[in-house]
Scaffold this motif. Sequence first.
Motif, PDB file in Angstrom:
ATOM      1  N   SER A 166       0.790  -1.212   0.000  1.00  0.00           N
ATOM      2  CA  SER A 166       0.000   0.000   0.000  1.00  0.00           C
ATOM      3  C   SER A 166       0.824   1.265   0.000  1.00  0.00           C
ATOM      4  O   SER A 166       0.279   2.353   0.036  1.00  0.00           O
ATOM      5  CB  SER A 166      -0.926   0.002   1.197  1.00  0.00           C
ATOM      6  N   GLY A 167       2.146   1.136  -0.057  1.00  0.00           N
ATOM      7  CA  GLY A 167       2.971   2.335  -0.165  1.00  0.00           C
ATOM      8  C   GLY A 167       2.740   3.302   0.966  1.00  0.00           C
ATOM      9  O   GLY A 167       2.424   4.457   0.755  1.00  0.00           O
ATOM     10  N   GLY A 168       2.835   2.814   2.194  1.00  0.00           N
ATOM     11  CA  GLY A 168       2.795   3.720   3.338  1.00  0.00           C
ATOM     12  C   GLY A 168       1.408   4.134   3.767  1.00  0.00           C
ATOM     13  O   GLY A 168       1.247   4.979   4.616  1.00  0.00           O
ATOM     14  N   GLU A 169       0.379   3.533   3.151  1.00  0.00           N
ATOM     15  CA  GLU A 169      -0.985   3.913   3.525  1.00  0.00           C
ATOM     16  C   GLU A 169      -1.676   2.748   4.232  1.00  0.00           C
ATOM     17  O   GLU A 169      -2.819   2.437   3.963  1.00  0.00           O
ATOM     18  CB  GLU A 169      -1.750   4.342   2.280  1.00  0.00           C
TER      19      GLU A 169
ATOM     20  N   ARG B 215      -5.028   3.216   6.174  1.00  0.00           N
ATOM     21  CA  ARG B 215      -6.099   3.522   5.230  1.00  0.00           C
ATOM     22  C   ARG B 215      -6.640   2.234   4.621  1.00  0.00           C
ATOM     23  O   ARG B 215      -7.843   2.036   4.503  1.00  0.00           O
ATOM     24  CB  ARG B 215      -5.562   4.433   4.123  1.00  0.00           C
TER      25      ARG B 215
END
Lengths: 310, 253, 413
Positions: free
Chosen positions: B41-44, B47
């Motif tokens: 999720s690339g740092g999300e 979320r």
Amino acid sequence: MADVVRTEGLTKYYLNFWGNKAVTLNDLSISISDGETFGFVGPNGAGKTTTIKLLLGLYRPSKGKAWIYDKPVGDVAVKNLIGYLPEGPYYYDFLTPEELLSFYGKLSGLHSAAIKRRSDELLEIVGLSGARKLQLRKFSKGMLQRVGLAQALISDPKLLILDEPTSGLDPLGRIEIRDLILRLKKEGKSILYCSHLLNEVEMVCDRVAVIHKGNLLRMGTMEELLSIEGELEMVVRGFNEELLSRIKEASVSISVLDSQEALVTVDSRVNADKVIDIVRGSSAVLVSMADRRRSLEDLFVSIVKGGKAS
Amino acid sequence: MKAAALAMTTFKEAIRKKVLLVLLVFAFIFIGSSLLFTYFSGGEEIRMVKDVGLTGLLIFGLLISTFLGMSLIPAEIEKRIIYTILSKPVRRLEVVVGKYLGAALAVLVMVLLMGLVFMGLIFFKEHTLSPVAMLAIILTFFELLVVLAMAVTFSTFASSTLSVVLTIFFYIMGSSSDSLQYLGGRSDSPLLKVAVKGFGYLIPNFEIFNIRSQVLHGDAVPGLYVLKAIIYGLLFSAALLIVAGMFFHEKEV
Amino acid sequence: MGSLSKTVSKAQKLYLLALVVVFIVTALVKNNIETDRTRYDMLPENLSPSDQILGGMVGAFREITADYLWVTMDSFFHSGDWQRLVPTITLVARLDPKFIQVWSVGAWHFGYNISVPATDIKVKEQMIRQGDEFLAKGIEYNPDIYDLHFELGWNRFDRQLDYQRALPEFEAAYAIKDHPHYVRHMIAHTLERLGRIEESKKLWKECIAEGDCAPAFGNYSRLVKGEYRTGVPQYKLRNRGQEWEKCLADKIPVSEPEISAYYNAHKDTYMDQEKISARHILVSSRDAAVKVLDRLKKGEDFVALAGKLSIDKGTHETGGSLGLFPRGQMVPEFDQAAFALKEGQVSGIVKTKFGYHVIKLEKRIPARLKSLKEVRTQVRDALVEGKIQANVKSKLAAGYRWGVPEIKGLEKK
């Protein structure tokens, strides 16, 4: 005393896609009086269940009217006076008889104390006291039918509507249910008894309506329907050939039952008198004399074959 | 009282359904799978957990509600239990409402179970409980109540397949209500404008219950708004049940 | 049924009445809610029609669709698939305009990851512009969040070298609550670049007073000493010049005589050095080495002996072979002794820090000049690189700025 059930020209038909009528019940006018056990007989698909559904307000009549205790059918207020046992019913099978009766008791608007008292009583009556904590899924068909009866009786109704109460049961189960119904009859309940099993109706009912293809073919008391007008049956004991040949002139038929007794059928009171005179003047004895009856089955077959004969 | 008896029996019957159990297990797996998503999720991460979780709760809630709602009354007719019920002094509307309440209770239990897993996951990730996420779950439940009422209503006059199709169709319509209103507002034809406007009142606007965006972006949602949305959900369900009662009243069973 | 359709029953009338009442109340509540949603900014009312349709189509699953695309977007970035990355970024932003990360990461992709390696100046500048516009759009949807203002300020400060337009964005970020302390630093930096030295100094002073940075902070002390840097710094211009000029590499003319002249002038860089191939036997003591030499003299095979006796684990299985190597690769003592040998000759005992070696030279490849044919592209690249450097240098001297906007009024201050 008002009629328990009264219908006037009750008719139910469906219009199919092409606008053709499919009549399932045609112009039915019956009335059941208080305390009466009314048999409603006919083959499957004759219109019995349709009539019941009309009486319960599950269907709406296409024509005609029906009343129960002088209230139009479908009236919510009158439903506590009716106990209904549908044909081949299914109950929530995860409930126990107690829970099921409590459910129907609440639907009937009873208090929980009343429900408790009544369900104990009913389970005793239908002989399920021992199985009160058992889930219905483990019940046999006969047991389910008895639970069904208990359910129908929960609000202590005055009228019972029973749709094929013994169908699908083994002989023993039938006897149990029949005995229960006879007991209820003795208690003074009015019963509308629908069945295609004629001998049972014969055993239970006071009055019978015969229905076929939606039409009422014949209605009357058992006596009226089953006795054959004028014909009498006499049993004579200690006969000899000479006596029989004298009787023969006055009788319709003679059948020898065994070496001692013979059954003599006559077609009128006058002929009966003649036979009695002959018997008195001989060494033989008149054992019994009665109206000649036929079975409901005989009647039914003759009616259905003969169409709408009255 | 009579409705309560019907509700309790319906609830007991509903939670015994194996399909529901299976759906619940799938829902748990789906919600839990958001942890896997976080690897891509690339740092999300959080979320993803929140979004996948809340959407999973909605999707499985929709499946459960539609499934329960469409079979609620037809199954009763098919098994002929309805005859004995209606032979008692019960109004048909009482039957509809009682059965609906029982199914609603079952949906509530399902939502609570899924919500518990979801909140547990959030707590595991963030070490705090997100109040907005809780509000989102509450609103989802009331959204599901409307869906349930829709399914029940359709099932009173349509076959079960048709009821499912109709429920899904109207859910999608209701979810795009905002867009429809917007596009209708831009139309040049006054007739179309009025029609679209009326349509907006006739079809429940499911976007009203959607505060997932606020959960994801950490925006606050006023309590009064939530309350109004709940009232809207209850009123719409009531309206649908009246329609269902109307159809069922006329129905020959 | 027939009797039903003729007249509306009493029950039906009641139902209809109840329905109408409930419905009217519902409509009123709905109106109230819609007002709330507008007030609390829950309605995406400033979306374009196409975005409205897109949002409507995915309905309740808008956010999760955005999430899914966000995950795929990450994989497109890692595989360098720019063609698919660009539409995916815009799609995610359209689906979930409040997803801050997508605006900032998207702008970063446009402004840097796609723009820097681009070999076409038009694409380069187009991508920078797109990054700027993308952030501006993101701010439109999220006006109350400092992140995107800061991101846009940084993009203009660092990538566009446009301090004039960077300043209001940093200031806007500063005006929003909860901004981190470095936002103020960036304002100070920008003011310095714009030549508003006193303001910059004042700001740094405030920062120091409020504990944002240490009193000995480099920027402040430099400002106090009057060593400030206004305008675009030279190194940034030079880097930018090179980035831009590289796009023109294949258009820079290089003539044949130039190539051969360069080749001739830089022959030493195109030499293949002298190389030898040798074997060795490494032992731990001088005595052992003497014994090795003795056995070699008696005619024993070098390869076999290396296998038996060498303690060099790396080579003792290959018969002590060291392969080809140029000068300077081995320790100096070894190098000297090995390169002094003739082909086939065996050395005496050579001592290094590893122990005692006996070396045999197998083959010698003499030094060689690579032909122009072999190194032509290298020569040409070197020439082009030189020309780019020279070009950048002369253009810099002439005041050329490669698309960097002029900062007006700076010279006057």
